[in-house]
Design a protein around this motif. Structure first.
Motif, mmCIF file in Angstrom:
data_model
loop_
_atom_site.group_PDB
_atom_site.id
_atom_site.type_symbol
_atom_site.label_atom_id
_atom_site.label_comp_id
_atom_site.label_asym_id
_atom_site.label_seq_id
_atom_site.Cartn_x
_atom_site.Cartn_y
_atom_site.Cartn_z
ATOM 1 N N ALA A 1 -32.835 48.424 1.836
ATOM 2 C CA ALA A 1 -32.771 49.778 2.156
ATOM 3 C C ALA A 1 -34.141 50.340 2.175
ATOM 4 C CB ALA A 1 -31.916 50.636 1.189
ATOM 5 N N SER A 2 -35.162 49.734 1.203
ATOM 6 C CA SER A 2 -36.497 50.057 1.270
ATOM 7 C C SER A 2 -37.244 49.511 2.443
ATOM 8 C CB SER A 2 -37.180 49.713 -0.017
ATOM 9 O OG SER A 2 -36.486 50.278 -0.964
ATOM 10 N N ALA A 3 -36.797 48.261 2.786
ATOM 11 C CA ALA A 3 -37.589 47.551 3.853
ATOM 12 C C ALA A 3 -37.122 48.296 5.124
ATOM 13 C CB ALA A 3 -37.138 45.970 3.864
ATOM 14 N N LEU A 4 -36.029 48.427 5.194
ATOM 15 C CA LEU A 4 -35.424 49.215 6.628
ATOM 16 C C LEU A 4 -36.294 50.671 6.927
ATOM 17 C CD1 LEU A 4 -31.502 48.633 6.443
ATOM 18 C CD2 LEU A 4 -33.162 47.524 8.106
ATOM 19 N N LYS A 5 -36.537 51.100 5.783
ATOM 20 C CA LYS A 5 -37.447 52.467 6.160
ATOM 21 C C LYS A 5 -39.011 52.387 6.533
ATOM 22 C CE LYS A 5 -34.627 54.737 2.295
ATOM 23 N NZ LYS A 5 -34.861 55.581 1.041
ATOM 24 N N LEU A 6 -39.383 51.134 6.552
ATOM 25 C CA LEU A 6 -40.798 50.746 7.011
ATOM 26 C C LEU A 6 -40.780 50.751 8.610
ATOM 27 C CD1 LEU A 6 -41.421 47.760 4.470
ATOM 28 C CD2 LEU A 6 -42.335 50.259 4.323
ATOM 29 N N PRO A 7 -41.990 50.892 9.072
ATOM 30 C CA PRO A 7 -42.175 50.808 10.320
ATOM 31 C C PRO A 7 -41.760 49.386 10.766
ATOM 32 C CG PRO A 7 -44.026 51.845 9.343
ATOM 33 C CD PRO A 7 -43.321 51.243 8.350
ATOM 34 N N TYR A 8 -41.075 49.367 11.884
ATOM 35 C CA TYR A 8 -40.372 48.083 12.304
ATOM 36 C C TYR A 8 -39.549 47.279 11.243
ATOM 37 C CZ TYR A 8 -43.951 48.541 16.011
ATOM 38 O OH TYR A 8 -44.573 49.062 17.172
ATOM 39 N N GLY A 9 -38.926 48.085 10.215
ATOM 40 C CA GLY A 9 -38.219 47.776 9.173
ATOM 41 C C GLY A 9 -37.060 47.057 9.588
ATOM 42 N N GLN A 10 -36.399 47.151 10.713
ATOM 43 C CA GLN A 10 -35.119 46.330 11.140
ATOM 44 C C GLN A 10 -35.744 45.028 11.588
ATOM 45 O OE1 GLN A 10 -32.997 48.452 14.325
ATOM 46 N NE2 GLN A 10 -31.249 47.494 13.839
ATOM 47 N N GLU A 11 -36.689 44.834 12.171
ATOM 48 C CA GLU A 11 -37.150 43.756 12.619
ATOM 49 C C GLU A 11 -37.706 42.758 11.343
ATOM 50 O OE1 GLU A 11 -37.998 46.468 13.957
ATOM 51 O OE2 GLU A 11 -37.440 46.435 16.021
ATOM 52 N N LEU A 12 -38.310 43.405 10.527
ATOM 53 C CA LEU A 12 -38.709 42.770 9.303
ATOM 54 C C LEU A 12 -37.688 42.105 8.393
ATOM 55 C CD1 LEU A 12 -41.572 45.082 8.222
ATOM 56 C CD2 LEU A 12 -41.922 42.847 8.872
ATOM 57 N N VAL A 13 -36.600 43.101 8.310
ATOM 58 C CA VAL A 13 -35.182 42.413 7.576
ATOM 59 C C VAL A 13 -34.599 41.443 8.354
ATOM 60 C CG1 VAL A 13 -33.123 43.418 6.609
ATOM 61 C CG2 VAL A 13 -34.872 44.805 6.372
ATOM 62 N N GLY A 14 -34.663 41.623 9.605
ATOM 63 C CA GLY A 14 -33.918 40.548 10.672
ATOM 64 C C GLY A 14 -34.677 39.377 10.392
ATOM 65 N N ALA A 15 -36.155 39.447 10.439
ATOM 66 C CA ALA A 15 -36.741 38.121 10.284
ATOM 67 C C ALA A 15 -36.883 37.545 9.002
ATOM 68 C CB ALA A 15 -38.416 38.449 10.608
ATOM 69 N N GLY A 16 -36.681 38.400 7.994
ATOM 70 C CA GLY A 16 -36.483 37.817 6.412
ATOM 71 C C GLY A 16 -35.294 37.031 6.553
ATOM 72 N N GLY A 17 -34.091 37.825 6.921
ATOM 73 C CA GLY A 17 -32.700 36.948 7.162
ATOM 74 C C GLY A 17 -32.744 35.586 7.664
ATOM 75 N N CYS A 18 -33.506 35.693 8.939
ATOM 76 C CA CYS A 18 -33.701 34.408 9.778
ATOM 77 C C CYS A 18 -34.450 33.251 8.873
ATOM 78 C CB CYS A 18 -34.199 34.629 10.993
ATOM 79 S SG CYS A 18 -33.391 35.779 12.210
ATOM 80 N N ILE A 19 -35.546 33.856 8.114
ATOM 81 C CA ILE A 19 -36.209 32.801 7.343
ATOM 82 C C ILE A 19 -35.304 32.261 6.376
ATOM 83 C CG2 ILE A 19 -38.215 32.732 5.861
ATOM 84 C CD1 ILE A 19 -39.685 34.691 7.241
ATOM 85 N N LEU A 20 -34.507 32.977 5.606
ATOM 86 C CA LEU A 20 -33.566 32.667 4.544
ATOM 87 C C LEU A 20 -32.728 31.567 5.132
ATOM 88 C CD1 LEU A 20 -33.371 32.947 1.508
ATOM 89 C CD2 LEU A 20 -31.937 34.830 1.913
ATOM 90 N N ILE A 21 -32.247 31.811 6.150
ATOM 91 C CA ILE A 21 -31.099 31.087 6.945
ATOM 92 C C ILE A 21 -31.836 29.633 7.326
ATOM 93 C CG2 ILE A 21 -29.715 30.791 9.145
ATOM 94 C CD1 ILE A 21 -29.484 33.698 9.245
ATOM 95 N N GLY A 22 -32.894 29.804 7.639
ATOM 96 C CA GLY A 22 -33.688 28.488 8.073
ATOM 97 C C GLY A 22 -34.001 27.713 6.822
ATOM 98 N N ILE A 23 -34.333 28.592 5.404
ATOM 99 C CA ILE A 23 -34.747 27.716 4.465
ATOM 100 C C ILE A 23 -33.477 26.909 4.031
ATOM 101 C CG2 ILE A 23 -35.311 27.976 1.982
ATOM 102 C CD1 ILE A 23 -37.185 30.425 2.874
ATOM 103 N N GLY A 24 -32.320 27.754 3.938
ATOM 104 C CA GLY A 24 -31.119 27.093 3.417
ATOM 105 C C GLY A 24 -30.663 25.982 4.320
ATOM 106 N N THR A 25 -30.843 26.209 5.554
ATOM 107 C CA THR A 25 -30.447 24.849 6.468
ATOM 108 C C THR A 25 -31.451 23.700 6.349
ATOM 109 O OG1 THR A 25 -29.890 26.523 8.170
ATOM 110 C CG2 THR A 25 -30.452 24.167 8.760
ATOM 111 N N VAL A 26 -32.746 23.881 6.084
ATOM 112 C CA VAL A 26 -33.640 23.020 5.866
ATOM 113 C C VAL A 26 -33.220 22.263 4.395
ATOM 114 C CG1 VAL A 26 -36.134 22.329 5.258
ATOM 115 C CG2 VAL A 26 -35.625 23.754 7.047
ATOM 116 N N LEU A 27 -33.020 23.104 3.403
ATOM 117 C CA LEU A 27 -32.521 22.244 2.223
ATOM 118 C C LEU A 27 -31.364 21.630 2.137
ATOM 119 C CD1 LEU A 27 -33.008 25.589 -0.365
ATOM 120 C CD2 LEU A 27 -34.675 23.390 -0.220
#
Length: 275
Positions: free
Chosen positions: A146-172
């Motif tokens: 919720a805090s991240a979504l309030k930031l400028p471009y927060g939706q993009e930042l949260v989406g990027a964070g989700g993609c990074i976590l998906i990538g980390i999980g896939t690599v692991l």
């Protein structure tokens, strides 16, 4: 005393200091792997409880609670604090001190990130041991989103964070399936049977761990797409979501067993990891 004797003593002193430093960092790494193993085994056991309808909280907070209610629980919690601090120290030393072609810049960046992660885990465990910081992990994940979504471009930042976590999980998961972890283990010191067991622990445990990371990333990505922080989930809610698949609670049981295997693999890493 001659100049050659002075130089010889200086070299001896430096060699002794380097040896002591190496032994200290090796001990720190082994302590860190043990602490990690304890937490993953407990999370796996708590996940099995949830799958069979016994309740509980299957995340780090739940694992710490299970430890706290045991005899000498406080002492064991502070031992975990030391273990996670040791892991952060070891990872940080690899990021800063290790050089050469076997440890390139990218590897140092990864070790640096892991050092920061384990420092945060150490801090959270210390707060819990001191009687603070007992909030629900799922609520924390939603609050951060919720805090991240309030930031400028927060939706993009949260989406990027989700993609990074998906990538980390896939690599692991992929690295575990490919048995890449064997490169970091002193397999020459293992018997044939021990190597087979440790390999099975690493593959099963690593794939399950990767699945959990990737699933958590998917929920964060969905939270970004829908602009709804309530869609984000911590480890407990992520694990519970496996029961809502067509496989039902059996998928959670399988993942839980995998997390236990990863915990045991961490103990094996404490014994055979090249540190």
């Amino acid at each position: 005393m001659t100049l050659s004797q002075i130089l010889r003593r200086g070299r001896t002193a430096r060699s002794t200091a380097r040896s002591a430093e190496k032994e200290t960092l090796t001990a720190a790494g082994r302590a860190g792997f043990i602490a990690r193993g304890v937490v993953y085994v407990l999370i796996g056991m708590l996940s099995i409880r949830i799958a069979v309808g016994s309740g509980g909280q299957a995340d780090r907070q739940g694992a710490l609670h299970e430890i706290a209610v045991q005899p000498f629980g406080k002492t064991m919690l502070w031992a975990l604090v030391v273990g996670f601090a040791a892991m952060a120290l070891w990872r940080g030393s690899r990021a800063v001190l290790t050089r050469g072609r076997q440890h390139k810049a990218g590897s140092r960046v990864v070790d640096g990130g892991r050092a920061i992660f384990y420092a945060a885990v150490c801090w959270g465990t210390a707060k819990y041991a001191a009687g603070d910081g007992q909030s629900n992990g799922n609520a924390q994940s939603q609050d951060w989103t919720a805090s991240a979504l309030k930031l400028p471009y927060g939706q993009e930042l949260v989406g990027a964070g989700g993609c990074i976590l998906i990538g980390i999980g896939t690599v692991l998961a992929v690295k575990a399936a490919m048995r890449r972890f064997l490169r970091d283990l002193d397999t020459g010191a293992m018997s044939r049977r021990t190597k087979q067991v440790v390999t099975a622990l690493g593959v099963g445990g690593g794939v399950a761990r990767g699945m959990v990371f990737a699933a958590a990333g998917i929920f964060i990505l969905v939270a970004a797409i829908r602009f709804d922080p309530q869609e984000a989930k911590g480890m407990d809610a992520t694990l519970r979501s496996f029961t809502q698949t067509p496989a039902g609670p059996w998928l959670l049981v399988a993942v839980a067993i995998g997390l236990i295997l990863f915990g045991v693999f961490s103990f094996a890493s404490a014994r055979w990891r090249r540190l």
